[in-house]
Design an enzyme around this catalytic site. Sequence first.
Site, PDB file in Angstrom:
ATOM      1  N   ARG A   1      -2.767  83.377 -20.286  1.00  0.00           N
ATOM      2  CA  ARG A   1      -1.431  83.579 -21.733  1.00  0.00           C
ATOM      3  C   ARG A   1      -2.541  83.322 -22.802  1.00  0.00           C
ATOM      4  NH1 ARG A   1       3.137  80.898 -22.851  1.00  0.00           N
ATOM      5  NH2 ARG A   1       4.219  81.625 -24.332  1.00  0.00           N
TER       6      ARG A   1
ATOM      7  N   ARG B   1       4.125  88.213 -21.706  1.00  0.00           N
ATOM      8  CA  ARG B   1       2.935  86.575 -21.392  1.00  0.00           C
ATOM      9  C   ARG B   1       2.185  86.931 -19.807  1.00  0.00           C
ATOM     10  NH1 ARG B   1       7.368  82.942 -23.203  1.00  0.00           N
ATOM     11  NH2 ARG B   1       7.044  85.014 -24.822  1.00  0.00           N
TER      12      ARG B   1
ATOM     13  N   ASP C   1       4.652  81.736 -18.445  1.00  0.00           N
ATOM     14  CA  ASP C   1       4.637  81.211 -19.472  1.00  0.00           C
ATOM     15  C   ASP C   1       5.158  79.851 -18.112  1.00  0.00           C
ATOM     16  OD1 ASP C   1       5.816  80.485 -22.037  1.00  0.00           O
ATOM     17  OD2 ASP C   1       7.500  81.218 -21.069  1.00  0.00           O
TER      18      ASP C   1
ATOM     19  N   ASP D   1       7.342  76.002 -19.050  1.00  0.00           N
ATOM     20  CA  ASP D   1       7.924  74.899 -19.989  1.00  0.00           C
ATOM     21  C   ASP D   1       8.761  74.210 -19.601  1.00  0.00           C
ATOM     22  OD1 ASP D   1       7.383  77.157 -22.102  1.00  0.00           O
ATOM     23  OD2 ASP D   1       9.499  78.550 -21.134  1.00  0.00           O
TER      24      ASP D   1
END
Length: 174
Positions: free
Chosen positions: A99, A108, A111, A113
């Site tokens: 990343r 990307r 990711d 989260d």
Amino acid sequence: MLPKDKETVSGQGCKPPVTVYLGLGSNMGDSRANLQRAVALLDLHPEIKVERVSPFLETAPVGYLEQPHFLNGVLQATTTLSPQALLAAAQSIENRLGRKRTVRWGPRTIDIDILLYGDLVLKSADLTIPHPRMQERAFVLQPLALLAPELRLPGCLETVGALAQKLAHPAAEK
């Protein structure tokens, strides 16, 4: 001193596990392989146990539109890590998988989260839980609704399933 079977790798003692939901996304390289590798690396962490993973859905980019579509998914896990330590673990895996943070909302390889951490509401300089704007994003709510349609976000009266149905941008399972 705790008996050997009660010790944890981090030395945090016997902290009870918390259910967390993590959002996953990729639109560079082999996105499916990137997502699968991220799930595997999260599950290898001694203080994270991946419980379930949603199907991966193809979604249009948000924010920065001049990029390929994403594959997105959500996983449910339990962890004894603090929110900040979970963030550090996620960012370490993102870095390991290549990343690079160059363009906000840009392409990307991966990711990861933190969407939800139990029923915690947290706002700090580097972490906001629940994840900001998740109620507005089909690429988060649709896979989350596949795992936990009756889940309610902290401070929200509607279920995740109802919120996902309101969004106009359908995602396609890939």
